[in-house]
Design an enzyme around this catalytic site. Structure first.
Site, mmCIF file in Angstrom:
data_model
loop_
_atom_site.group_PDB
_atom_site.id
_atom_site.type_symbol
_atom_site.label_atom_id
_atom_site.label_comp_id
_atom_site.label_asym_id
_atom_site.label_seq_id
_atom_site.Cartn_x
_atom_site.Cartn_y
_atom_site.Cartn_z
ATOM 1 N N ASP A 98 0.827 -1.209 0.000
ATOM 2 C CA ASP A 98 0.000 0.000 0.000
ATOM 3 C C ASP A 98 0.860 1.257 0.000
ATOM 4 O OD1 ASP A 98 -2.530 -1.099 -0.070
ATOM 5 O OD2 ASP A 98 -2.761 -1.159 2.088
ATOM 6 N N ILE A 99 1.912 1.252 0.805
ATOM 7 C CA ILE A 99 2.793 2.415 0.883
ATOM 8 C C ILE A 99 3.469 2.662 -0.461
ATOM 9 C CG2 ILE A 99 4.876 3.338 1.961
ATOM 10 C CD1 ILE A 99 2.583 3.344 3.897
#
Length: 781
Positions: free
Chosen positions: A550-551
């Site tokens: 996600d990051i």
């Protein structure tokens, strides 16, 4: 290359080479400055490592330590818009060139008490907090594969470069941009530090199970699967119905499991049932069947399997690298750019192939295009409509907000953000469920404004369309069909606001045979090859359980949005960035695929070891779960390590002069090093080794980063912010530090819907009666 390309000079190094690669991906003219013997990567994996990092770049040889070399470098910098400086800490300052965007990337930043420390991917991952989040609870911390700490620094450097150009257009001239690789890692931990800040706890390493959401790594008949129970009651109901249909549900059909808290407390039992079921399925068959039931599962693919992924191939993700020895297929870029076009072929230049550049460069770089609105920050005057939720999307818009964009977050009680409302993601010391006190939400949504709007109603959609007409950017991370169903595909968005930049961030992208797959960060990690390489061996895979994917997707989306804004400033045209979170993560998998295709070496999990360096790993220190990461890159560092730990007899031992020889004696070396480290506090160990010139760093958890890291404190990385409901808490700062337009945390995350009336009245010009009517109709909720 054309005269309108952004010109980049790269002084390469491990923490900056991926930045140069990403800028190639968005069409920049990147010139790699090499020493006479060539970049180190030319001699690794038969040149495949160089091909991966530097394909598409031009090559010039400059002997920087000479007078003629200094003159050549100054000439190059006078031609360039951007310089990526990845040289070692303490390198000679570059010539002062007016208007140049200078991006300096070092392990620990350009100032602070540890700014001169040596750092590698391993030691930065340790000091930045990533290693404390990977591995088994009762085992050593584990390094993420393929240089993830280096690449987090690289993508931040590429973002910083484009922010520098934006600031230059706004009249701020050139920029000196300082990137600390440690801070890039510390800002990318999902809940790692937040759990300490907001709940006063340090989660243990999670092993194969996510510390917050009910997902993990499972064994199939022929490998592994990533997945779990999902994040909604619908997913649980679908899973139980499917298992019941097959007659394998055991006791999971009991109504007690319908309660999310009961599922959380009984998660291990549920996982035990699933493991019994999965043992009879192949990984691909189960993943496909689960996705047919709209359930978030994926096969854990090795790099040699990733290249056969049907979704990646359908979207032309891979790129062919043309070398003198032939063509090799490699991982592509995190998004197609510009305007949906992908680089599908890149040349790998011979050493010094573009030497003529040094005598034929134009005198003047591109104009600064200073017509855009001036302001104190790099993105002043840019308005972003934020339709994102959970982590990947909000992380993208957080970056834009940190650097001055006005970000308006659209929320709805009909589609609540789990980071505000879900019990397993609501991090707060009061233990309550107030949506305004969740530390998870408040961290990733600082500097934004919030409006509540029911976008499922015609009236809500009308308000949304009015907002779109005022915005430069729209960002969303819905599944691939949501915006079209709302009547807001890119063509419609562009008709509402000509020149708009639309960044979509679905898990698999808006096209392709798997575009409708349900996706979470662990699904992306599984499909990209990251999970398969995170472990101690082929038979002992641990996986990446926290939201690293996600990051990475959020960072790539921020880079894509900035690239699209830069493109608009030059052409007047907006575009749709169809970013696939899978492609974003796969683009960060380093040499894993080109190694298998070009060098005939398929990577496998190797724990904390390194192909080129030895010794390389973590060593126990005095105290519970206390470890120090140590990386030895050459004989000088080996000799220094031997002297520090009292084994001077090994310095000139002919059987220990190479990394391969030392790797063969790993147990003997580990025993000797740990005999010294076990009786000393980790701070004493890392300080002694750093003073001797050996890259070393304590493995730090959230508490260590906040309370004990004197360097981060010296650089004021964590900053207090007062929230009107949650109170005062620390936030990590921005890892991109600009000289004249410093971004950062200016305001807390918004209270739910607190800006609704102001946005509708001051931006859209709605009257009080109109707003009251919308509220009465429950459109504003």
């Amino acid at each position: 290359m054309s005269d309108n390309d952004i010109r980049v000079v790269e002084l390469s190094g491990p923490f900056v080479r991926s930045a140069g690669r990403m800028l190639v991906g968005i069409g920049c003219d990147v010139v790699l400055v090499e020493p006479p013997e060539g970049d180190d990567t030319r001699r690794d994996l038969g040149g495949c490592t160089f091909a991966h990092w530097h394909a598409g770049k031009r090559s010039v040889v400059v002997e920087t330590g000479t007078a003629s070399g200094s003159t050549s470098l100054t000439t190059l910098l006078q031609w360039a818009d951007i310089v990526l400086d990845g040289r070692q800490p303490g390198a000679t300052p570059l010539p002062d060139v007016d208007g140049l965007v200078r991006v300096r990337v070092t392990p620990f930043g350009s100032d602070g008490v540890h700014s001169g420390w040596e750092g590698t991917d391993l030691t930065v991952a340790a000091r930045g907090g990533a290693m404390a989040q990977v591995g088994d609870p009762d085992g050593p911390p584990l390094l993420l594969p393929e240089g993830q700490a280096e690449q987090l620094a690289g993508v931040n450097a590429a973002i910083g470069a484009l922010l520098g150009l934006s600031a230059r257009r706004r009249g701020h001239g050139g920029q000196d941009i300082d990137i600390s690789a440690q801070e890039c890692v510390a800002a990318a931990l999902e809940a790692g530090t937040l759990a300490y800040l907001h709940e006063d706890r340090v989660p243990p390493r999670p092993g194969r199970v996510h510390p917050l959401v009910p997902h993990g790594l499972f064994d199939a008949a022929d490998g592994h699967l990533g997945g779990g129970l999902g994040g909604s009651p619908r997913m649980w109901d679908n899973l139980v119905a499917w298992l019941t249909e097959m007659g394998v549900e055991e006791d999971l059909g009991d109504p007690k499991w319908a309660d999310a808290r009961t599922r959380k407390s009984g998660q291990q039992h549920i996982f035990d049932v699933l493991n019994r079921i999965l043992s009879s399925w192949t990984k691909e068959e189960f993943a496909a069947a689960a996705q047919d039931h709209r359930l978030p599962w994926a096969a854990v693919d090795r790099p040699d399997e990733t290249i056969r992924n049907p979704q990646l191939n359908d979207r032309d993700f891979f790129v062919d690298l043309e070398r003198e020895t032939g063509t090799v297929r490699d991982l592509g870029f995190g998004f197609a750019f510009p305007e949906g076009r992908r680089p599908t072929r890149l040349d790998v230049q011979a050493l010094g192939a573009d030497q003529q550049l040094l005598t034929s460069l134009p005198d003047v770089r591109l104009p600064a295009h200073s017509s855009e609105q001036a302001g104190p920050l790099a993105l002043s005057g840019i308005r972003v409509l934020d339709l994102t939720w959970v982590l990947a999307g909000p992380y993208c818009t957080r970056i834009l907000a940190d650097h001055g964009a006005e970000v308006i977050k659209v929320e709805s009680l009909g589609r609540p953000d789990p980071t505000r409302f879900a019990p397993f993601m609501h991090l707060s010391r009061d233990g309550g469920d107030d949506p305004n006190t969740s530390g998870y939400f408040n961290d990733v949504n600082r500097n934004k404004r919030s409006i509540t709007l029911d976008t499922r109603s015609p009236e809500g959609l009308a308000v949304l369309r009015d907002l779109i007409a005022t915005c430069d950017v729209v960002v969303e991370n819905f599944s691939s069909s949501v915006m079209e169903r709302m009547g807001l595909g890119y063509a419609e968005l562009d008709s509402i606001r000509p020149g708009i930049v639309y960044t979509s961030m679905s898990g698999m992208g808006h096209t392709g045979p798997r575009k409708d797959w349900v996706s979470y960060a662990d699904i992306v990690s599984a499909s990209s090859g990251l999970t398969a390489l995170t472990g101690w061996s082929v038979d002992d895979v641990v996986g990446v359980i926290y939201g690293h994917g996600d990051i990475v997707a959020g960072l790539q989306a921020a880079l894509a949005t900035l690239a699209a804004l830069e493109h608009r400033s030059r052409t007047g045209r907006g575009q749709h960035i169809d970013l696939s979170q899978l492609e974003a993560m796969a683009s960060h998998m380093g040499t894993s695929v080109v190694s298998a295709n070009g060098a005939g070496i398929t990577p496998t999990p190797i724990g904390n070891a390194h192909r080129l360096y030895a010794p390389h790993g973590v060593y126990r220190c005095l105290g519970a779960d206390s470890w120090c990461a140590v990386a030895v890159r050459d004989h000088a560092e080996w000799a220094a390590l031997c002297r520090v730990v009292g084994r001077t007899d090994w310095v000139d031992d002919p059987l220990l002069q190479t990394a391969d020889a030392r790797r063969a004696r790993d147990k003997d070396i580990r025993d000797a090093v740990e005999a010294w480290t076990r009786v000393r506090p980790v701070a004493v160990v890392q300080d002694a080794l750093q003073q001797a010139g050996v890259p070393a760093g304590a493995v730090q958890n959230g508490r260590d980063l906040v309370e004990h890291d004197v360097h981060l404190r010296d650089r004021q990385f964590y900053v207090p912010v007062d929230h009107p409901v949650a109170g005062t808490f620390l936030h990590e700062g921005t890892p991109i530090r600009m000289s004249s337009t410093r971004g950062g945390v200016r305001r807390p995350a918004p209270v739910l819907g607190s800006d609704t009336d102001d946005v509708l009245s001051t931006i859209l010009g709605y009257t009080p009666d109109q707003i009251a009517s919308l509220r009465s109709a429950q459109t504003l909720r």
